[in-house]
Design a protein around this motif. Structure first.
Motif, PDB file in Angstrom:
ATOM      1  N   TYR A 136      56.266  33.799  11.492  1.00  0.00           N
ATOM      2  CA  TYR A 136      55.018  34.538  11.704  1.00  0.00           C
ATOM      3  C   TYR A 136      54.001  34.143  10.628  1.00  0.00           C
ATOM      4  O   TYR A 136      54.360  33.836   9.484  1.00  0.00           O
ATOM      5  CB  TYR A 136      55.236  36.049  11.597  1.00  0.00           C
ATOM      6  CG  TYR A 136      55.972  36.716  12.737  1.00  0.00           C
ATOM      7  CD1 TYR A 136      56.447  36.011  13.836  1.00  0.00           C
ATOM      8  CD2 TYR A 136      56.200  38.091  12.702  1.00  0.00           C
ATOM      9  CE1 TYR A 136      57.120  36.650  14.872  1.00  0.00           C
ATOM     10  CE2 TYR A 136      56.875  38.748  13.726  1.00  0.00           C
ATOM     11  CZ  TYR A 136      57.339  38.012  14.807  1.00  0.00           C
ATOM     12  OH  TYR A 136      58.007  38.655  15.813  1.00  0.00           O
ATOM     13  N   SER A 137      52.727  34.220  10.994  1.00  0.00           N
ATOM     14  CA  SER A 137      51.686  33.923  10.006  1.00  0.00           C
ATOM     15  C   SER A 137      51.663  35.000   8.928  1.00  0.00           C
ATOM     16  O   SER A 137      52.089  36.143   9.165  1.00  0.00           O
ATOM     17  CB  SER A 137      50.317  33.862  10.693  1.00  0.00           C
ATOM     18  OG  SER A 137      49.913  35.166  11.089  1.00  0.00           O
ATOM     19  N   PRO A 138      51.194  34.666   7.716  1.00  0.00           N
ATOM     20  CA  PRO A 138      51.084  35.693   6.662  1.00  0.00           C
ATOM     21  C   PRO A 138      50.256  36.904   7.118  1.00  0.00           C
ATOM     22  O   PRO A 138      50.593  38.046   6.791  1.00  0.00           O
ATOM     23  CB  PRO A 138      50.392  34.945   5.517  1.00  0.00           C
ATOM     24  CG  PRO A 138      50.788  33.514   5.726  1.00  0.00           C
ATOM     25  CD  PRO A 138      50.829  33.330   7.212  1.00  0.00           C
ATOM     26  N   LYS A 139      49.200  36.660   7.889  1.00  0.00           N
ATOM     27  CA  LYS A 139      48.364  37.753   8.394  1.00  0.00           C
ATOM     28  C   LYS A 139      49.150  38.665   9.319  1.00  0.00           C
ATOM     29  O   LYS A 139      49.046  39.892   9.242  1.00  0.00           O
ATOM     30  CB  LYS A 139      47.146  37.190   9.118  1.00  0.00           C
ATOM     31  CG  LYS A 139      46.219  38.261   9.672  1.00  0.00           C
ATOM     32  CD  LYS A 139      45.024  37.631  10.392  1.00  0.00           C
ATOM     33  CE  LYS A 139      44.122  38.693  10.992  1.00  0.00           C
ATOM     34  NZ  LYS A 139      42.963  38.089  11.710  1.00  0.00           N
ATOM     35  N   ARG A 140      49.962  38.060  10.219  1.00  0.00           N
ATOM     36  CA  ARG A 140      50.747  38.881  11.154  1.00  0.00           C
ATOM     37  C   ARG A 140      51.764  39.712  10.387  1.00  0.00           C
ATOM     38  O   ARG A 140      51.983  40.889  10.700  1.00  0.00           O
ATOM     39  CB  ARG A 140      51.455  37.993  12.175  1.00  0.00           C
ATOM     40  CG  ARG A 140      52.278  38.745  13.209  1.00  0.00           C
ATOM     41  CD  ARG A 140      51.422  39.626  14.115  1.00  0.00           C
ATOM     42  NE  ARG A 140      50.425  38.838  14.811  1.00  0.00           N
ATOM     43  CZ  ARG A 140      49.116  39.111  14.799  1.00  0.00           C
ATOM     44  NH1 ARG A 140      48.650  40.169  14.147  1.00  0.00           N
ATOM     45  NH2 ARG A 140      48.261  38.348  15.440  1.00  0.00           N
ATOM     46  N   LYS A 141      52.401  39.143   9.373  1.00  0.00           N
ATOM     47  CA  LYS A 141      53.368  39.897   8.581  1.00  0.00           C
ATOM     48  C   LYS A 141      52.699  41.067   7.868  1.00  0.00           C
ATOM     49  O   LYS A 141      53.273  42.153   7.774  1.00  0.00           O
ATOM     50  CB  LYS A 141      54.054  38.966   7.570  1.00  0.00           C
ATOM     51  CG  LYS A 141      55.001  37.949   8.214  1.00  0.00           C
ATOM     52  CD  LYS A 141      55.570  36.999   7.177  1.00  0.00           C
ATOM     53  CE  LYS A 141      56.490  35.981   7.820  1.00  0.00           C
ATOM     54  NZ  LYS A 141      56.999  34.988   6.849  1.00  0.00           N
ATOM     55  N   ARG A 142      51.473  40.853   7.381  1.00  0.00           N
ATOM     56  CA  ARG A 142      50.747  41.949   6.729  1.00  0.00           C
ATOM     57  C   ARG A 142      50.459  43.063   7.730  1.00  0.00           C
ATOM     58  O   ARG A 142      50.577  44.249   7.412  1.00  0.00           O
ATOM     59  CB  ARG A 142      49.438  41.442   6.123  1.00  0.00           C
ATOM     60  CG  ARG A 142      49.585  40.647   4.848  1.00  0.00           C
ATOM     61  CD  ARG A 142      48.260  40.556   4.095  1.00  0.00           C
ATOM     62  NE  ARG A 142      47.179  40.009   4.918  1.00  0.00           N
ATOM     63  CZ  ARG A 142      46.929  38.714   5.047  1.00  0.00           C
ATOM     64  NH1 ARG A 142      47.693  37.815   4.423  1.00  0.00           N
ATOM     65  NH2 ARG A 142      45.919  38.294   5.797  1.00  0.00           N
ATOM     66  N   PHE A 269      47.810  35.885  19.587  1.00  0.00           N
ATOM     67  CA  PHE A 269      49.117  35.339  19.953  1.00  0.00           C
ATOM     68  C   PHE A 269      49.612  34.331  18.913  1.00  0.00           C
ATOM     69  O   PHE A 269      50.800  34.303  18.577  1.00  0.00           O
ATOM     70  CB  PHE A 269      49.049  34.671  21.321  1.00  0.00           C
ATOM     71  CG  PHE A 269      48.891  35.629  22.480  1.00  0.00           C
ATOM     72  CD1 PHE A 269      49.085  36.988  22.316  1.00  0.00           C
ATOM     73  CD2 PHE A 269      48.544  35.159  23.744  1.00  0.00           C
ATOM     74  CE1 PHE A 269      48.948  37.880  23.378  1.00  0.00           C
ATOM     75  CE2 PHE A 269      48.406  36.035  24.818  1.00  0.00           C
ATOM     76  CZ  PHE A 269      48.603  37.394  24.640  1.00  0.00           C
ATOM     77  N   ARG A 270      48.716  33.486  18.433  1.00  0.00           N
ATOM     78  CA  ARG A 270      49.129  32.439  17.487  1.00  0.00           C
ATOM     79  C   ARG A 270      49.683  33.025  16.189  1.00  0.00           C
ATOM     80  O   ARG A 270      50.430  32.355  15.476  1.00  0.00           O
ATOM     81  CB  ARG A 270      47.956  31.502  17.188  1.00  0.00           C
ATOM     82  CG  ARG A 270      47.682  30.494  18.303  1.00  0.00           C
ATOM     83  CD  ARG A 270      46.641  29.462  17.876  1.00  0.00           C
ATOM     84  NE  ARG A 270      46.333  28.496  18.903  1.00  0.00           N
ATOM     85  CZ  ARG A 270      47.040  27.389  19.142  1.00  0.00           C
ATOM     86  NH1 ARG A 270      48.117  27.129  18.405  1.00  0.00           N
ATOM     87  NH2 ARG A 270      46.682  26.544  20.080  1.00  0.00           N
ATOM     88  N   GLY A 271      49.342  34.273  15.906  1.00  0.00           N
ATOM     89  CA  GLY A 271      49.885  34.904  14.705  1.00  0.00           C
ATOM     90  C   GLY A 271      51.393  35.049  14.742  1.00  0.00           C
ATOM     91  O   GLY A 271      52.037  35.153  13.691  1.00  0.00           O
ATOM     92  N   PHE A 272      51.985  35.030  15.942  1.00  0.00           N
ATOM     93  CA  PHE A 272      53.442  35.095  16.082  1.00  0.00           C
ATOM     94  C   PHE A 272      54.071  33.700  16.052  1.00  0.00           C
ATOM     95  O   PHE A 272      55.284  33.563  16.218  1.00  0.00           O
ATOM     96  CB  PHE A 272      53.811  35.802  17.392  1.00  0.00           C
ATOM     97  CG  PHE A 272      53.452  37.263  17.417  1.00  0.00           C
ATOM     98  CD1 PHE A 272      54.344  38.224  16.947  1.00  0.00           C
ATOM     99  CD2 PHE A 272      52.215  37.691  17.900  1.00  0.00           C
ATOM    100  CE1 PHE A 272      54.017  39.562  16.962  1.00  0.00           C
ATOM    101  CE2 PHE A 272      51.882  39.041  17.926  1.00  0.00           C
ATOM    102  CZ  PHE A 272      52.778  39.984  17.450  1.00  0.00           C
ATOM    103  N   ARG A 273      53.251  32.690  15.877  1.00  0.00           N
ATOM    104  CA  ARG A 273      53.674  31.290  15.787  1.00  0.00           C
ATOM    105  C   ARG A 273      54.507  30.836  17.006  1.00  0.00           C
ATOM    106  O   ARG A 273      55.590  30.256  16.859  1.00  0.00           O
ATOM    107  CB  ARG A 273      54.444  31.036  14.492  1.00  0.00           C
ATOM    108  CG  ARG A 273      53.596  31.163  13.230  1.00  0.00           C
ATOM    109  CD  ARG A 273      52.543  30.051  13.167  1.00  0.00           C
ATOM    110  NE  ARG A 273      51.878  30.002  11.865  1.00  0.00           N
ATOM    111  CZ  ARG A 273      50.691  30.529  11.586  1.00  0.00           C
ATOM    112  NH1 ARG A 273      50.042  31.168  12.551  1.00  0.00           N
ATOM    113  NH2 ARG A 273      50.155  30.425  10.397  1.00  0.00           N
TER     114      ARG A 273
END
Length: 303
Positions: A136-142, A269-273
């Motif tokens: 996951y992107s750092p933003k999505r994890k936040r 969606f791309r935030g979930f890679r």
């Protein structure tokens, strides 16, 4: 040899076997899904004795049959034991020569020599949740790290159709016209009754602020809808709901985001890679349809 079979002529046992054993297997080509979304307005093109099949849904305008993917049915195309570009071209050629086509999508496995427009879709393939989450992107994890106050005053529940409907109807955006809403709700209701579709809700202070609709079949979980109360978007309830479904299913199921054409949706969606899996689509304008209709009349091809 490719043959055209109307709905009542289809051997659904052979059709299901072909789909189950195909390289391109998709829930969207199953009988139940097409029956619900198209209201049984579909037929098939079949190669030999169901060695390959191509479902063809349609609508009727002024009594004229026009090929059109139903609402929420993203991909169809050719299904066979091994994807064969030559065979795919033969199906495509048959389709173009014998139908009026408004919009028809092939699937992301179908290789074609003919250059068609590509549309974006995103998938996460089966893996351990730990590895999926790590990507996951750092933003999505936040976004998934909720504040203590939100954690204390929130919960996730599976809800029924009637409760979901009350929330979805005023919070569904992106419809081309108001008359589309009843059709979407009909599809949700019937899919839910057959236990393919479930609604997951994020409650905050005992009030629903996010709902997602996920459809499960053919070892896939498809995100058919994300609905948010615009006043609580910053709480990231939708991200939490999607992450929960991924956590519970990703070891055995593909997670299908079902889209990604709109920039803000693609970014989300791309935030979930996920992996980008484009698929080909045939589209015709109303003018092109009218012109082809005239040529079909001259050739006596309308059926």
């Amino acid at each position: 040899m490719i043959r055209r079979l109307k709905y009542h002529e289809i051997d659904f046992i052979k059709y299901a076997q072909c789909l189950e054993n195909s390289e391109q297997k998709k829930y969207s080509a199953t009988k139940d899904f097409l029956d619900i979304t198209s209201e049984k307005q579909w037929e098939i093109l079949v190669y030999k004795d169901y060695e390959a099949v191509m479902p063809v849904p349609f609508i009727r305008k002024y009594g004229i049959k026009i090929v059109h993917n139903p609402k929420l049915c993203q991909q169809l195309g050719v299904f066979s034991a091994q994807d064969d570009p030559e065979l795919n071209e033969r199906f495509l050629d048959y389709l173009k020569k014998n139908y009026l086509i408004r919009a028809y999508s092939f699937n992301d496995f179908n290789q074609l020599r003919t250059k068609l427009k590509l549309k974006k879709n995103f998938l996460i393939y089966p893996d351990s949740y730990e590895k999926v989450y790590a990507r996951y992107s750092p933003k999505r994890k936040r976004k998934l790290r909720l504040d203590e106050e939100v954690v204390t005053n929130s919960e996730i529940k599976t809800i029924g159709y009637e409760e979901a409907k009350i929330f979805i109807e005023p919070n569904m955006i992106g419809l081309h016209k108001e008359s589309d809403l009843p059709d979407f709700m009909r599809i949700f209701q019937l899919s839910n009754q057959l236990d393919y579709l479930k609604f997951s809700a994020f409650f905050y202070h005992q009030r629903i602020i996010n709902v997602i609709a996920t459809y499960s079949d053919c070892n896939m979980v498809a995100l058919l809808g994300t609905f948010n109360d615009k006043d609580y978007v910053k709480l990231s309830g939708a991200s939490v709901l999607i992450d929960k479904v991924i956590r519970e299913t990703i070891e055995t199921h593909i997670f299908d985001f079902e889209g990604g054409e709109l920039p803000n949706i693609e970014e989300f969606f791309r935030g979930f890679r996920p992996a980008l899996r484009p698929y080909p689509i045939m589209e015709s304008s109303k003018e092109q349809l009218f012109k082809k209709f005239g040529s079909f009349l001259l050739k006596g091809k309308l059926f």
